[in-house]
Design an enzyme around this catalytic site. Structure first.
Site, PDB file in Angstrom:
ATOM      1  N   SER A   1      55.231   4.389  21.370  1.00 10.19           N
ATOM      2  CA  SER A   1      53.927   4.503  22.049  1.00 10.19           C
ATOM      3  C   SER A   1      52.836   4.229  21.017  1.00 10.19           C
ATOM      4  CB  SER A   1      53.780   5.930  22.576  1.00 10.19           C
ATOM      5  OG  SER A   1      52.490   6.184  23.032  1.00 10.19           O
TER       6      SER A   1
ATOM      7  N   TYR B   1      54.120  15.361  21.253  1.00 10.29           N
ATOM      8  CA  TYR B   1      54.445  14.033  21.808  1.00 10.29           C
ATOM      9  C   TYR B   1      54.326  12.971  20.718  1.00 10.29           C
ATOM     10  CZ  TYR B   1      54.315   9.919  24.868  1.00 10.29           C
ATOM     11  OH  TYR B   1      54.587   8.709  25.462  1.00 10.29           O
TER      12      TYR B   1
HETATM   13  N1  LIG Z   1      53.113   4.949  30.716  1.00  6.88           N
HETATM   14  C1  LIG Z   1      52.538   4.972  29.557  1.00  6.88           C
HETATM   15  O1  LIG Z   1      51.302   4.919  29.448  1.00  6.88           O
HETATM   16  C2  LIG Z   1      53.372   5.031  28.312  1.00  6.88           C
HETATM   17  C3  LIG Z   1      52.751   4.750  27.089  1.00  6.88           C
HETATM   18  C4  LIG Z   1      53.504   4.825  25.930  1.00  6.88           C
HETATM   19  C5  LIG Z   1      54.835   5.162  25.985  1.00  6.88           C
HETATM   20  N2  LIG Z   1      55.402   5.459  27.199  1.00  6.88           N
HETATM   21  C6  LIG Z   1      56.818   5.837  27.201  1.00  6.88           C
HETATM   22  O2  LIG Z   1      57.492   5.062  28.164  1.00  6.88           O
HETATM   23  C7  LIG Z   1      58.687   5.728  28.563  1.00  6.88           C
HETATM   24  C8  LIG Z   1      58.833   5.641  30.072  1.00  6.88           C
HETATM   25  O3  LIG Z   1      57.813   6.408  30.679  1.00  6.88           O
HETATM   26  P1  LIG Z   1      57.007   5.949  31.988  1.00  6.88           P
HETATM   27  O4  LIG Z   1      55.609   5.712  31.557  1.00  6.88           O
HETATM   28  O5  LIG Z   1      57.748   4.917  32.689  1.00  6.88           O
HETATM   29  O6  LIG Z   1      56.985   7.344  32.801  1.00  6.88           O
HETATM   30  P2  LIG Z   1      57.705   7.787  34.141  1.00  6.88           P
HETATM   31  O7  LIG Z   1      57.314   6.914  35.274  1.00  6.88           O
HETATM   32  O8  LIG Z   1      57.421   9.251  34.253  1.00  6.88           O
HETATM   33  O9  LIG Z   1      59.237   7.552  33.820  1.00  6.88           O
HETATM   34  C9  LIG Z   1      59.960   8.400  32.973  1.00  6.88           C
HETATM   35  C10 LIG Z   1      61.427   8.122  33.172  1.00  6.88           C
HETATM   36  O10 LIG Z   1      62.171   8.960  32.269  1.00  6.88           O
HETATM   37  C11 LIG Z   1      63.205   9.556  32.996  1.00  6.88           C
HETATM   38  N3  LIG Z   1      63.604  10.837  32.418  1.00  6.88           N
HETATM   39  C12 LIG Z   1      62.855  11.913  32.119  1.00  6.88           C
HETATM   40  N4  LIG Z   1      63.624  12.905  31.650  1.00  6.88           N
HETATM   41  C13 LIG Z   1      64.903  12.438  31.666  1.00  6.88           C
HETATM   42  C14 LIG Z   1      66.165  12.977  31.321  1.00  6.88           C
HETATM   43  N5  LIG Z   1      66.293  14.240  30.856  1.00  6.88           N
HETATM   44  N6  LIG Z   1      67.260  12.212  31.459  1.00  6.88           N
HETATM   45  C15 LIG Z   1      67.167  10.958  31.950  1.00  6.88           C
HETATM   46  N7  LIG Z   1      66.005  10.380  32.285  1.00  6.88           N
HETATM   47  C16 LIG Z   1      64.893  11.126  32.153  1.00  6.88           C
HETATM   48  C17 LIG Z   1      62.672   9.733  34.407  1.00  6.88           C
HETATM   49  O11 LIG Z   1      63.759   9.774  35.346  1.00  6.88           O
HETATM   50  P3  LIG Z   1      64.327  11.065  36.095  1.00  6.88           P
HETATM   51  O12 LIG Z   1      63.178  12.036  36.275  1.00  6.88           O
HETATM   52  O13 LIG Z   1      64.848  10.506  37.383  1.00  6.88           O
HETATM   53  O14 LIG Z   1      65.411  11.595  35.220  1.00  6.88           O
HETATM   54  C18 LIG Z   1      61.896   8.439  34.583  1.00  6.88           C
HETATM   55  O15 LIG Z   1      62.748   7.428  35.027  1.00  6.88           O
HETATM   56  C19 LIG Z   1      58.584   7.143  27.998  1.00  6.88           C
HETATM   57  O16 LIG Z   1      59.380   7.229  26.829  1.00  6.88           O
HETATM   58  C20 LIG Z   1      57.117   7.266  27.633  1.00  6.88           C
HETATM   59  O17 LIG Z   1      56.893   8.199  26.614  1.00  6.88           O
HETATM   60  C21 LIG Z   1      54.713   5.388  28.347  1.00  6.88           C
END
Ligand SMILES: NC(=O)c1ccc[n+]([C@@H]2O[C@H](COP(=O)([O-])OP(=O)(O)OC[C@H]3O[C@@H](n4cnc5c(N)ncnc54)[C@H](OP(=O)(O)O)[C@@H]3O)[C@@H](O)[C@H]2O)c1
Length: 248
Positions: free
Chosen positions: A143, A156
């Site tokens: 991130s 985080y």
């Molecule tokens: N969106 C942003 O602005 C942003 C920016 C920088 C980095 N990121 C990173 O991108 C990644 C994806 O996040 P996102 O933005 O797509 O958010 P999201 O829509 O909330 O997706 C998060 C995903 O992680 C899964 N997850 C959470 N806990 C889990 C567990 N214990 N086991 C397996 N899967 C799990 C969730 O699936 P289930 O709940 O179905 O398990 C979901 O599919 C994360 O690492 C986040 O830190 C996001």
């Protein structure tokens, strides 16, 4: 000309929403076989059904990345079904920001378990196959928070800095096995991530920020596709991107 994605077997954790889901869609369109891991199996199954109906190859496997045996089962299932694993995308994560003084220890534990240990378990599950194949690509999601430390984001940010450190350590160790490693560090992208914030005031602040600046999840998927699609002798080690309007 090959896009260097077609025919590859790609495992994606956190594929039930947001960045993982968008990536599964794009890579499937580009001809990859995608193996989807997350806890919400209903969502994974409907995504797999949709991709299959569109002519793709997809497999859904219920996976909690805080359990190393479940991550191993996810990768083993990919190899059993499709014969190999070309790309492992360690994407699952959560972002429950809060000031340290509120002592949200459960949130700290969950972030460490999912954002750091989940990534390590993904590496542990994929590496033996990739070593044997003498080929593979491990993509870890960090991130902007892996580059900067913000108030209320200490834990985080620590987890996302850790992802970058682990990825760089991996990069220098896997040279003998012809394995590529990529860190992808997004800024604000519109997903369900703000829903993981448990403190109401912080959740409101982050939702407002995302509403103002966040860009679509396809931006991330395109970055993943770029890294994978490079010729095999090109190792894209890090991509940092933000919405144009994001200052932080
Ligand atoms: N969106 C942003 O602005 C942003 C920016 C920088 C980095 N990121 C990173 O991108 C990644 C994806 O996040 P996102 O933005 O797509 O958010 P999201 O829509 O909330 O997706 C998060 C995903 O992680 C899964 N997850 C959470 N806990 C889990 C567990 N214990 N086991 C397996 N899967 C799990 C969730 O699936 P289930 O709940 O179905 O398990 C979901 O599919 C994360 O690492 C986040 O830190 C996001």
């Amino acid at each position: 000309m090959s896009n260097n994605i077609e025919g590859k077997v790609v495992v994606i954790t956190g594929a039930s929403s947001g960045l993982g889901e968008a990536t599964a869609r794009l890579l499937s369109e580009e001809g990859a076989s995608v193996v989807l891991g997350a806890r919400r199996i209903d969502r994974l199954k409907s995504l797999a059904d949709e991709l299959t109906a569109n002519g793709g190859k997809a497999l859904a496997v219920a996976t909690d990345v805080t359990h190393h045996d479940q991550v191993k089962k996810l990768v083993d299932a990919a190899v059993q079904k499709f014969g190999r694993i070309d790309v492992m995308i360690n994407n699952a994560g959560l972002m429950p920001h809060s000031p340290l003084e509120r002592l949200k220890i459960d949130d700290w534990d969950r972030m460490i378990d999912v954002n750091i240990k989940g990534v390590l378990y993904g590496i542990a599950a994929a590496l033996p196959y990739m070593k044997q194949q003498k080929a593979g690509h491990i993509i870890n999601v960090s991130s902007v928070a892996g580059h900067k430390v913000t108030p209320n984001g200490a834990v985080y940010c620590a987890t996302k800095h850790a992802v970058r450190a682990l990825s760089e350590g991996l990069r220098v160790e896997v040279k003998p096995y012809n394995i590529r490693t990529t860190i992808i560090s997004p800024g604000a992208v519109a997903t369900e991530l703000p829903d993981s914030v448990t403190e109401p005031d912080e959740a409101e602040r982050i939702r407002k920020f995302y509403k103002e600046v966040a860009i679509p999840a396809e931006s991330f998927a395109r970055a993943v596709a770029f890294a994978i699609s490079q010729p095999e002798d090109v190792d894209v080690n890090e991509i940092l991107f933000r919405p144009t309007r994001q200052e932080l």
